[in-house]
Design a protein around this motif. Sequence first.
Motif, PDB file in Angstrom:
ATOM      1  N   VAL A 121      -9.813  -7.322   5.954  1.00 25.36           N
ATOM      2  CA  VAL A 121      -8.484  -7.765   6.395  1.00 25.36           C
ATOM      3  C   VAL A 121      -7.572  -6.545   6.558  1.00 25.36           C
ATOM      4  CG1 VAL A 121      -6.429  -9.078   5.730  1.00 25.36           C
ATOM      5  CG2 VAL A 121      -8.697 -10.056   5.354  1.00 25.36           C
ATOM      6  N   THR A 122      -7.607  -5.646   5.598  1.00 21.21           N
ATOM      7  CA  THR A 122      -6.769  -4.445   5.649  1.00 21.21           C
ATOM      8  C   THR A 122      -7.107  -3.603   6.874  1.00 21.21           C
ATOM      9  OG1 THR A 122      -6.541  -4.425   3.243  1.00 21.21           O
ATOM     10  CG2 THR A 122      -6.101  -2.347   4.402  1.00 21.21           C
ATOM     11  N   ASN A 123      -8.386  -3.356   7.104  1.00 22.87           N
ATOM     12  CA  ASN A 123      -8.802  -2.562   8.257  1.00 22.87           C
ATOM     13  C   ASN A 123      -8.424  -3.237   9.575  1.00 22.87           C
ATOM     14  OD1 ASN A 123      -9.886  -0.580   6.606  1.00 22.87           O
ATOM     15  ND2 ASN A 123     -11.927  -1.474   6.651  1.00 22.87           N
ATOM     16  N   SER A 124      -8.396  -4.555   9.578  1.00 23.38           N
ATOM     17  CA  SER A 124      -8.064  -5.303  10.802  1.00 23.38           C
ATOM     18  C   SER A 124      -6.568  -5.372  11.077  1.00 23.38           C
ATOM     19  CB  SER A 124      -8.613  -6.730  10.705  1.00 23.38           C
ATOM     20  OG  SER A 124     -10.010  -6.735  10.590  1.00 23.38           O
ATOM     21  N   LEU A 125      -5.740  -5.412  10.023  1.00 26.68           N
ATOM     22  CA  LEU A 125      -4.323  -5.739  10.226  1.00 26.68           C
ATOM     23  C   LEU A 125      -3.321  -4.689   9.763  1.00 26.68           C
ATOM     24  CD1 LEU A 125      -4.444  -9.528   9.276  1.00 26.68           C
ATOM     25  CD2 LEU A 125      -4.421  -8.501  11.560  1.00 26.68           C
ATOM     26  N   LEU A 126      -3.753  -3.647   9.077  1.00 24.17           N
ATOM     27  CA  LEU A 126      -2.801  -2.649   8.573  1.00 24.17           C
ATOM     28  C   LEU A 126      -2.029  -1.977   9.710  1.00 24.17           C
ATOM     29  CD1 LEU A 126      -1.505  -0.970   6.327  1.00 24.17           C
ATOM     30  CD2 LEU A 126      -3.480   0.577   6.471  1.00 24.17           C
ATOM     31  N   GLU A 127      -2.712  -1.557  10.747  1.00 31.95           N
ATOM     32  CA  GLU A 127      -2.029  -0.891  11.857  1.00 31.95           C
ATOM     33  C   GLU A 127      -1.027  -1.838  12.527  1.00 31.95           C
ATOM     34  OE1 GLU A 127      -2.864   1.398  16.071  1.00 31.95           O
ATOM     35  OE2 GLU A 127      -4.550   0.982  14.751  1.00 31.95           O
ATOM     36  N   THR A 128      -1.413  -3.107  12.693  1.00 29.93           N
ATOM     37  CA  THR A 128      -0.496  -4.094  13.276  1.00 29.93           C
ATOM     38  C   THR A 128       0.741  -4.234  12.404  1.00 29.93           C
ATOM     39  OG1 THR A 128      -2.310  -5.295  14.300  1.00 29.93           O
ATOM     40  CG2 THR A 128      -0.256  -6.514  13.975  1.00 29.93           C
ATOM     41  N   TYR A 129       0.526  -4.286  11.085  1.00 28.46           N
ATOM     42  CA  TYR A 129       1.684  -4.387  10.189  1.00 28.46           C
ATOM     43  C   TYR A 129       2.584  -3.164  10.328  1.00 28.46           C
ATOM     44  CZ  TYR A 129       4.715  -4.204   6.217  1.00 28.46           C
ATOM     45  OH  TYR A 129       5.840  -4.093   5.450  1.00 28.46           O
ATOM     46  N   ASN A 130       1.997  -1.981  10.201  1.00 25.90           N
ATOM     47  CA  ASN A 130       2.807  -0.757  10.203  1.00 25.90           C
ATOM     48  C   ASN A 130       3.515  -0.493  11.527  1.00 25.90           C
ATOM     49  OD1 ASN A 130       2.614   0.087   7.523  1.00 25.90           O
ATOM     50  ND2 ASN A 130       0.687   1.146   7.874  1.00 25.90           N
ATOM     51  N   THR A 131       2.908  -0.894  12.655  1.00 23.87           N
ATOM     52  CA  THR A 131       3.536  -0.597  13.950  1.00 23.87           C
ATOM     53  C   THR A 131       4.414  -1.726  14.486  1.00 23.87           C
ATOM     54  OG1 THR A 131       1.590  -1.368  15.176  1.00 23.87           O
ATOM     55  CG2 THR A 131       1.702   0.997  14.651  1.00 23.87           C
ATOM     56  N   GLY A 135      11.533   1.114   3.467  1.00 22.02           N
ATOM     57  CA  GLY A 135      10.756   2.280   3.058  1.00 22.02           C
ATOM     58  C   GLY A 135       9.695   2.718   4.052  1.00 22.02           C
ATOM     59  N   PRO A 136       8.766   3.548   3.558  1.00 22.15           N
ATOM     60  CA  PRO A 136       7.705   4.081   4.421  1.00 22.15           C
ATOM     61  C   PRO A 136       6.657   3.017   4.758  1.00 22.15           C
ATOM     62  CG  PRO A 136       7.364   4.807   2.173  1.00 22.15           C
ATOM     63  CD  PRO A 136       8.679   4.053   2.201  1.00 22.15           C
ATOM     64  N   GLU A 137       5.838   3.333   5.760  1.00 25.26           N
ATOM     65  CA  GLU A 137       4.729   2.450   6.102  1.00 25.26           C
ATOM     66  C   GLU A 137       3.810   2.295   4.894  1.00 25.26           C
ATOM     67  OE1 GLU A 137       2.869   4.224   9.514  1.00 25.26           O
ATOM     68  OE2 GLU A 137       4.411   3.472  10.861  1.00 25.26           O
ATOM     69  N   LEU A 138       3.059   1.212   4.873  1.00 27.93           N
ATOM     70  CA  LEU A 138       2.155   0.957   3.752  1.00 27.93           C
ATOM     71  C   LEU A 138       0.844   1.713   3.915  1.00 27.93           C
ATOM     72  CD1 LEU A 138       2.473  -2.882   3.125  1.00 27.93           C
ATOM     73  CD2 LEU A 138       3.585  -1.012   1.899  1.00 27.93           C
ATOM     74  N   SER A 139       0.301   2.152   2.800  1.00 32.88           N
ATOM     75  CA  SER A 139      -1.046   2.713   2.789  1.00 32.88           C
ATOM     76  C   SER A 139      -2.031   1.551   2.758  1.00 32.88           C
ATOM     77  CB  SER A 139      -1.250   3.579   1.544  1.00 32.88           C
ATOM     78  OG  SER A 139      -1.255   2.760   0.379  1.00 32.88           O
ATOM     79  N   ALA A 140      -3.291   1.843   2.997  1.00 32.24           N
ATOM     80  CA  ALA A 140      -4.322   0.798   2.937  1.00 32.24           C
ATOM     81  C   ALA A 140      -4.379   0.183   1.544  1.00 32.24           C
ATOM     82  CB  ALA A 140      -5.671   1.377   3.342  1.00 32.24           C
ATOM     83  N   GLN A 155      -7.688 -18.131   3.498  1.00 32.87           N
ATOM     84  CA  GLN A 155      -6.268 -17.892   3.729  1.00 32.87           C
ATOM     85  C   GLN A 155      -5.715 -17.046   2.597  1.00 32.87           C
ATOM     86  OE1 GLN A 155      -3.635 -21.090   5.146  1.00 32.87           O
ATOM     87  NE2 GLN A 155      -2.323 -20.601   3.410  1.00 32.87           N
ATOM     88  N   TYR A 156      -5.021 -15.975   2.974  1.00 40.27           N
ATOM     89  CA  TYR A 156      -4.409 -15.072   2.008  1.00 40.27           C
ATOM     90  C   TYR A 156      -2.890 -15.112   2.142  1.00 40.27           C
ATOM     91  CZ  TYR A 156      -8.978 -12.897   1.323  1.00 40.27           C
ATOM     92  OH  TYR A 156     -10.297 -12.676   1.026  1.00 40.27           O
ATOM     93  N   ASP A 157      -2.207 -15.139   1.016  1.00 37.41           N
ATOM     94  CA  ASP A 157      -0.768 -14.919   0.997  1.00 37.41           C
ATOM     95  C   ASP A 157      -0.605 -13.416   1.185  1.00 37.41           C
ATOM     96  OD1 ASP A 157       1.840 -14.204   0.200  1.00 37.41           O
ATOM     97  OD2 ASP A 157       1.939 -15.824  -1.260  1.00 37.41           O
ATOM     98  N   ALA A 158       0.200 -13.024   2.170  1.00 38.05           N
ATOM     99  CA  ALA A 158       0.375 -11.603   2.484  1.00 38.05           C
ATOM    100  C   ALA A 158       1.678 -11.055   1.910  1.00 38.05           C
ATOM    101  CB  ALA A 158       0.317 -11.391   3.993  1.00 38.05           C
ATOM    102  N   ASP A 159       2.234 -11.706   0.909  1.00 33.60           N
ATOM    103  CA  ASP A 159       3.405 -11.202   0.207  1.00 33.60           C
ATOM    104  C   ASP A 159       4.547 -10.881   1.172  1.00 33.60           C
ATOM    105  OD1 ASP A 159       4.880 -10.437  -2.049  1.00 33.60           O
ATOM    106  OD2 ASP A 159       4.155  -8.371  -1.963  1.00 33.60           O
ATOM    107  N   ASP A 160       4.763 -11.770   2.124  1.00 33.09           N
ATOM    108  CA  ASP A 160       5.842 -11.662   3.115  1.00 33.09           C
ATOM    109  C   ASP A 160       5.739 -10.455   4.041  1.00 33.09           C
ATOM    110  OD1 ASP A 160       7.056 -14.067   2.450  1.00 33.09           O
ATOM    111  OD2 ASP A 160       8.289 -13.145   0.895  1.00 33.09           O
ATOM    112  N   MET A 161       4.576  -9.815   4.116  1.00 35.72           N
ATOM    113  CA  MET A 161       4.422  -8.695   5.043  1.00 35.72           C
ATOM    114  C   MET A 161       4.553  -9.166   6.486  1.00 35.72           C
ATOM    115  SD  MET A 161       1.497  -6.215   3.398  1.00 35.72           S
ATOM    116  CE  MET A 161       0.253  -7.473   3.098  1.00 35.72           C
TER     117      MET A 161
END
Length: 154
Positions: free
Chosen positions: A70-80, A89-94, A126-132
């Motif tokens: 999930v992280t590898n699939s969606l981290l870039e989408t979240y950060n950008t 704050g800063p972008e999130l790390s993996a 289904q994962y709760d994404a902590d409001d990300m």
Amino acid sequence: MNHPSLSGNTFGKLTWYPDHNCWGGFLSIQQSEIPLTVIPESSDAASATSFTDSLIEKLKQHDSTFRDYVTNSLLETYNTEWHPLTGEGPELSAAEFKSRLKLTMLQISFGKLGMSTPKEWYAQLQYDADDMFTEHPVLLFIDHSLNFHNATIG
């Protein structure tokens, strides 16, 4: 058709709900009780139990790998796309992104996961994404061979 309750080696008793044409109950995992639904459509209880047991066993042993996907699939989408909307704050790390994912539901279905695939067992976690992603959950789909199919924002 009369459906008995369903139970397996990795999950407790699931009750048949005729109004929804599915079995339902709860799964103890990650120190939580999460809803577990099995929707058989035209398949049988034995194959439902077998697939559900296999998936839950893999999930319990490799939860970190599931969240890595999930992280590898969606981290870039979240950060950008999503992070700039928050201004926090800063972008999130993996590692930070992954740590915020919490499994909240598991649904097992017999049907078509993709347009060209035959009907087979597959899972939606289904994962709760902590409001990300505001209040949107994150969904992870796993095919009949227990391979990751895709992760998306729900």
